[in-house]
Design an enzyme around this catalytic site. Structure first.
Site, PDB file in Angstrom:
ATOM      1  N   GLU A 431     -14.004  38.078 -24.885  1.00 63.74           N
ATOM      2  CA  GLU A 431     -14.757  37.336 -26.023  1.00 63.74           C
ATOM      3  C   GLU A 431     -14.545  37.786 -27.465  1.00 63.74           C
ATOM      4  O   GLU A 431     -15.394  37.789 -28.108  1.00 63.74           O
ATOM      5  CB  GLU A 431     -16.277  37.302 -25.522  1.00 63.74           C
ATOM      6  CG  GLU A 431     -16.614  36.378 -24.474  1.00 63.74           C
ATOM      7  CD  GLU A 431     -18.172  35.965 -24.493  1.00 63.74           C
ATOM      8  OE1 GLU A 431     -18.786  36.305 -25.666  1.00 63.74           O
ATOM      9  OE2 GLU A 431     -18.488  35.632 -23.376  1.00 63.74           O
ATOM     10  N   ASN A 482     -15.252  32.374 -20.240  1.00 70.44           N
ATOM     11  CA  ASN A 482     -16.790  32.578 -20.087  1.00 70.44           C
ATOM     12  C   ASN A 482     -17.185  31.325 -20.428  1.00 70.44           C
ATOM     13  O   ASN A 482     -17.265  30.938 -21.886  1.00 70.44           O
ATOM     14  CB  ASN A 482     -17.200  33.606 -21.050  1.00 70.44           C
ATOM     15  CG  ASN A 482     -16.566  35.157 -20.670  1.00 70.44           C
ATOM     16  OD1 ASN A 482     -16.137  35.263 -19.602  1.00 70.44           O
ATOM     17  ND2 ASN A 482     -16.694  36.059 -21.524  1.00 70.44           N
ATOM     18  N   TYR A 488     -25.975  26.827 -22.164  1.00 73.65           N
ATOM     19  CA  TYR A 488     -25.824  26.687 -23.392  1.00 73.65           C
ATOM     20  C   TYR A 488     -25.363  25.551 -24.225  1.00 73.65           C
ATOM     21  O   TYR A 488     -25.576  25.083 -25.178  1.00 73.65           O
ATOM     22  CB  TYR A 488     -25.026  27.946 -24.130  1.00 73.65           C
ATOM     23  CG  TYR A 488     -25.366  29.368 -23.907  1.00 73.65           C
ATOM     24  CD1 TYR A 488     -26.808  29.405 -24.407  1.00 73.65           C
ATOM     25  CD2 TYR A 488     -24.828  30.244 -23.123  1.00 73.65           C
ATOM     26  CE1 TYR A 488     -27.057  30.917 -24.191  1.00 73.65           C
ATOM     27  CE2 TYR A 488     -25.176  31.517 -22.739  1.00 73.65           C
ATOM     28  CZ  TYR A 488     -26.368  31.778 -23.256  1.00 73.65           C
ATOM     29  OH  TYR A 488     -26.931  33.159 -23.330  1.00 73.65           O
ATOM     30  N   TRP A 568     -22.464  35.261 -13.850  1.00 72.27           N
ATOM     31  CA  TRP A 568     -23.067  36.141 -14.760  1.00 72.27           C
ATOM     32  C   TRP A 568     -24.339  35.889 -14.365  1.00 72.27           C
ATOM     33  O   TRP A 568     -25.131  34.958 -14.762  1.00 72.27           O
ATOM     34  CB  TRP A 568     -22.611  35.597 -16.034  1.00 72.27           C
ATOM     35  CG  TRP A 568     -23.429  36.856 -16.911  1.00 72.27           C
ATOM     36  CD1 TRP A 568     -24.710  36.951 -17.689  1.00 72.27           C
ATOM     37  CD2 TRP A 568     -22.609  37.928 -17.631  1.00 72.27           C
ATOM     38  NE1 TRP A 568     -24.667  37.824 -18.578  1.00 72.27           N
ATOM     39  CE2 TRP A 568     -23.477  38.937 -18.405  1.00 72.27           C
ATOM     40  CE3 TRP A 568     -21.332  38.431 -17.111  1.00 72.27           C
ATOM     41  CZ2 TRP A 568     -23.264  39.944 -18.796  1.00 72.27           C
ATOM     42  CZ3 TRP A 568     -21.156  39.937 -17.776  1.00 72.27           C
ATOM     43  CH2 TRP A 568     -22.129  40.522 -18.717  1.00 72.27           C
ATOM     44  N   LYS A 589     -30.138  36.639 -16.380  1.00 73.84           N
ATOM     45  CA  LYS A 589     -29.445  35.565 -15.698  1.00 73.84           C
ATOM     46  C   LYS A 589     -29.031  36.211 -14.149  1.00 73.84           C
ATOM     47  O   LYS A 589     -28.206  35.585 -13.701  1.00 73.84           O
ATOM     48  CB  LYS A 589     -28.116  35.309 -16.590  1.00 73.84           C
ATOM     49  CG  LYS A 589     -28.347  34.670 -17.677  1.00 73.84           C
ATOM     50  CD  LYS A 589     -26.986  34.430 -18.389  1.00 73.84           C
ATOM     51  CE  LYS A 589     -27.217  33.524 -19.764  1.00 73.84           C
ATOM     52  NZ  LYS A 589     -27.787  34.398 -20.624  1.00 73.84           N
TER      53      LYS A 589
END
Length: 697
Positions: A431, A482, A488, A568, A589
């Site tokens: 990331e 990801n 989100y 995740w 999570k």
């Protein structure tokens, strides 16, 4: 301070998953002293603390492994709500240990540190031994010339503060400071297998070829001659099967000049080898290497061997022994336990690995750094493929030093874990939030380092937050993403069309999913009407996580072109950036709670899909107080049908469709009991829940 005697704590050296030992009556090989007790500690910077005569009487007494953040890391804060991030101590601390030493001629002595976050300055008898930057790999120093006969003073300054010279610079996790893994004093003969191979075992084995009922095994033995004269010796390497029989052997006569090191390359041929085949059959051999002088062994090393090959096929799929092998499982963050941080036992790591194995995973992604050796050892034994990566997370510094430090951490990761058959891919980062020349130069350096050291394993990179085909996602052999659809952004079902579009745009690029997940509190229940929670909010109902994962696996499992699918995450874990769900400073999570006591419903969804072991689980078992009478019973199972009953009434047979059986019932006022049963090979699997419905609350 009472000194500790190395002789009092000596036992066999375990390193890189191998035990160093020789048969009774032979010369000693490398031996270790575990430096556990007698440490003095202070959580501040102290001038002159490296000096042997420094007065540390006011310091605390601790045992190592030790972290100085176990008690102060429970405060979290979400920037998304304008809160300051959680605060825990990030700064320097000192450790001091007095130890006795009785030097022997013809011996070399090494200090071994299993891990120290993030920077460690090592002093012995006031002398600077070395500085290590990077918190998750082991490191060693030859201290033969610094050790004295009698009392010695070891001092270590550890600092877990953020520093742009080394990684990680960021991350959704706590950086627990301290000497949080073992510290050892190692004694070796002066002609020995090299212990300064980036703290690796000095013995590296791999399957060089596998075809036509035979395997060629390459062994690389690093030998160091610290004698004052040249040495003639023989390197003997044997492969031993699970029954203890020697099935292959290689002997290499060698001459080595004084003060020199050499890599002895050997090839051993196995006829009709038993393969390491992942979860189906993780067969393990043992490789034992000895240095013989005049026919007598003076040093040895051992490593486990799984005969297998890994790679990628033309369809972008991961292959094991030349056949497509689906990698699905969970991310595992650095193993921690509440109140202890990373000070975990082998038994606790074994518990984690068993929980994941019981869920039916074929693979795990070790995020976002090198994990303890026990994780890799258990993965070998259980047949779980691993991706393991360097701690390049979110942020980077464009400096040469930062890049060189990450390259060093990659070298350490590979040197210390490459013998493990479970390691399938090397991860070069996660990331990065920026692209450009410096980022591409950094990732190119990590890619070239991994391929130079281990060309047989693919590499991967976990991409997020920039365009899917950004240049930084093009360096590794594979790329994974990801993606948090339905948590989100957008809807959970959108992950399938996204993957299809990306695959169509990059048909020759191996793509996978490295992270997907949703928060869940076992204290938050919402059934039957679910509202999508706010990701950084305080309400994280367990049922939403369950529905999220049902949708995701139906989408992802139907797309075989994805080389990986990693949830995740496996277990809830501490994160100072978080203030959400039912408590601050936790990433919720996980499919299992941080204390490992509660398996959330989503865990059983994956077990129903992935495990061959018969199972049965009624969901929403923690939603004990129902708000309406008409409710749905949902059961996860890998059996074709289940029988259900309410309050001891008649049994209803309900088919299991796509690993779920659904049954509508009307609750009676008061307490209700729902029973489920299925028969497997003449035995019954059962489960039950108790729900309460009040007509007049």
């Amino acid at each position: 301070m009472k000194p500790i005697s190395p002789r009092a704590l000596r036992h066999r050296l375990i390193i890189g998953g191998a035990v160093w030992a020789l048969a009774a009556g032979t010369a000693l090989s490398a031996e270790e002293t575990a430096l556990v007790e007698g440490w003095r500690f202070v959580r501040e910077d102290v001038q002159g603390a490296q000096a042997p005569r420094f007065d540390d009487a006011a310091w605390s007494s601790v045992v190592v492994p030790h972290t100085y953040n176990a008690a102060d890391s429970g405060i979290g804060g979400a920037k998304a709500r304008g809160e300051p991030e959680g605060v825990y101590y990030r700064g320097p601390a000192w450790y001091r240990l007095s130890l006795d030493h009785a030097p022997e001629p013809g011996k070399r002595y090494y200090l071994h540190f299993g891990g120290a976050t993030l920077k460690a300055d090592i002093f012995l008898n006031g002398r600077a031994i070395g500085t290590h930057e990077g918190g998750y790999a082991a490191f060693r120093y030859d201290v033969t010339d610094a050790l004295r006969a009698g009392r010695n003073l070891l001092a270590v300054r550890v600092d877990n503060a953020r520093n742009t010279r080394y990684a990680p610079l960021n991350g959704d996790f706590n950086i627990f400071g301290g000497l949080y893994r073992e510290v050892k004093l190692i004694e070796a003969p002066d002609l020995h297998i090299d212990l300064l191979d980036h703290a690796g075992p000095g013995l590296h084995v791999r399957t060089a070829s596998l075809a036509d009922g035979q395997a060629d095994i390459a062994a690389r033995v690093l030998v160091k001659n610290d004698r004052r004269s040249s040495a003639q010796f023989e390197v003997v390497t044997r492969i031993i099967d699970a029954d203890g029989a020697t099935v292959a052997e290689s002997r290499t006569p060698t001459t080595l000049e004084a003060g020199r090191g050499q890599a002895v390359e050997q090839t051993l041929r196995l006829a009709e080898p038993k393969l390491w085949e992942g979860r189906r059959s993780p067969y393990l051999y043992q490789v034992k290497t000895e240095i013989l002088v005049d026919g007598q062994p003076i040093d040895s090393a051992q490593a486990l061997l799984g005969v297998r090959t890994v790679g990628l096929n033309a369809q972008g799929q991961f292959t094991l022994n030349g056949q497509p092998y689906a990698l699905y499982g969970a991310n595992i963050q650095m193993p921690t336990r509440f109140g202890k941080g990373p000070i975990v036992t082998d038994a606790e790591i074994d518990e984690d690995m068993k929980i994941m194995a019981d869920m039916g995973v074929t693979a795990l992604r070790l995020a976002h750094m090198q994990h303890p050796p026990r994780v890799y050892e258990e993965a070998d034994r259980l047949g779980i493929l691993l991706t393991t990566e360097v701690p390049l997370i979110d942020d980077m510094d464009p400096s040469d030093h930062f890049r060189e430090n990450l390259v060093q951490q990659m070298r350490e990761l590979i040197a210390q874990t490459d013998n493990h058959p479970s390691v399938g891919l090397w991860g070069i980062g996660n990331e990065l939030r920026t692209s450009g020349d410096a980022a591409n130069r950094l990732l190119a350096a990590l890619q070239s380092t991994a391929k130079a050291l281990d060309p047989g394993r693919p590499t991967t990179y976990a991409h997020c937050c920039l365009d899917d085909d950004d240049s930084i996602a093009q360096h590794s052999d594979t790329v994974s993403y990801n993606r948090y659809f339905g948590w989100y952004w957008t809807e959970a079902k959108d992950i399938g069309p996204w993957a299809d579009e990306l695959h169509a745009r990059m048909p020759n690029r191996p793509i996978g999913v490295s992270e997907y997940g949703a928060g869940a509190s076992i204290l938050h229940q919402e059934d039957p009407v679910m509202r999508r929670p706010v990701a950084d909010g305080y309400w994280h109902p367990e049922q939403w996580q369950t529905s999220f994962h049902e949708v995701h696996w139906r989408e992802l499992g139907a797309r075989p072109y994805l080389w990986s699918n990693f949830i995740w995450l496996g277990f809830d874990f501490p994160s100072f950036k978080r203030n959400e769900g039912d408590r601050p400073a936790i990433n919720d999570k996980g499919l299992v709670t941080e204390d490992r006591r509660t398996f959330k419903d989503a865990y059983y969804w994956y077990q129903a899909n992935w495990s061959d072991v018969p199972m049965l689980h009624i969901t929403s078992r923690r939603d004990v107080n129902k708000r309406i009478a008409r409710v749905k019973v949902k059961v996860f199972s890998n059996q074709p049908q289940v029988r259900l009953r309410l309050n001891g009434g008649d049994w209803a047979t309900v088919p299991v469709v796509d690993h779920a059986a659904v049954w509508d019932i009307d609750l009676a006022s008061g307490e209700n009991v729902v029973d489920a049963v299925t028969e497997v090979d003449g035995r019954e699997l059962t489960d039950s829940v108790r729900w309460t419905y009040r007509t007049n609350p």
